[in-house]
Design a protein around this motif. Structure first.
Motif, PDB file in Angstrom:
ATOM      1  N   VAL A  23       1.016  -0.989   0.017  1.00  0.00           N
ATOM      2  CA  VAL A  23      -0.100  -0.022   0.416  1.00  0.00           C
ATOM      3  C   VAL A  23       1.037   1.414  -0.063  1.00  0.00           C
ATOM      4  N   GLY A  25       2.382   2.607  -2.390  1.00  0.00           N
ATOM      5  CA  GLY A  25       1.816   3.033  -3.522  1.00  0.00           C
ATOM      6  C   GLY A  25       0.489   4.573  -3.889  1.00  0.00           C
ATOM      7  N   GLN A  26      -0.152   2.962  -3.186  1.00  0.00           N
ATOM      8  CA  GLN A  26      -1.393   3.498  -4.003  1.00  0.00           C
ATOM      9  C   GLN A  26      -2.557   2.659  -2.471  1.00  0.00           C
ATOM     10  N   SER A  27      -4.027   3.561  -2.623  1.00  0.00           N
ATOM     11  CA  SER A  27      -5.121   2.841  -1.888  1.00  0.00           C
ATOM     12  C   SER A  27      -5.273   1.371  -2.379  1.00  0.00           C
ATOM     13  N   TYR A  28      -5.388   0.875  -1.144  1.00  0.00           N
ATOM     14  CA  TYR A  28      -6.283  -0.806  -1.572  1.00  0.00           C
ATOM     15  C   TYR A  28      -6.993  -0.796  -1.229  1.00  0.00           C
ATOM     16  N   SER A  67     -10.621   1.540   2.515  1.00  0.00           N
ATOM     17  CA  SER A  67      -9.483   1.248   1.388  1.00  0.00           C
ATOM     18  C   SER A  67      -8.152   1.550   2.177  1.00  0.00           C
ATOM     19  N   LYS A  69      -4.012   2.678   3.297  1.00  0.00           N
ATOM     20  CA  LYS A  69      -3.221   3.645   2.448  1.00  0.00           C
ATOM     21  C   LYS A  69      -1.699   3.932   3.203  1.00  0.00           C
ATOM     22  N   THR A  73       1.105   8.930   1.794  1.00  0.00           N
ATOM     23  CA  THR A  73       0.571   8.213   0.741  1.00  0.00           C
ATOM     24  C   THR A  73      -0.495   9.631   0.895  1.00  0.00           C
ATOM     25  N   GLY A  75      -3.825  11.147  -1.795  1.00  0.00           N
ATOM     26  CA  GLY A  75      -4.574  10.026  -1.787  1.00  0.00           C
ATOM     27  C   GLY A  75      -6.001   9.480  -0.626  1.00  0.00           C
TER      28      GLY A  75
END
Length: 75
Positions: A23, A25-28, A67, A69, A73, A75
């Protein structure tokens, strides 16, 4: 008073370290994280909860989906 978990104990677990790397690099959403591991969604949810309690991840709820993150990070 809210007790904060020990960060070092949290990152000692290899699964939690993999979640942090995933996570970074981005939200999951939690289901997407669970799909990448050979374990149950419930186990991944517990790992995510521990990482949140340590302040290493944040979880944003949107409807029925959570989600995750990493801290810092966008966003």
């Amino acid at each position: 008073m809210k007790v904060r978990r020990d960060v070092y104990q949290a990152i000692a677990d290899p699964t939690r370290r993999e979640i942090i790397n995933l996570v970074a690099g981005q939200s999951y959403n939690v289901n997407s994280i669970a799909e990448k591991f050979d374990t149950t969604r419930q186990a991944i949810s517990l790992h995510v909860k521990i990482l949140v309690e340590c302040g290493l991840l944040v979880v944003k709820q949107s409807g029925r989906k959570d989600s995750a993150k990493s801290i810092g990070t966008p966003g």
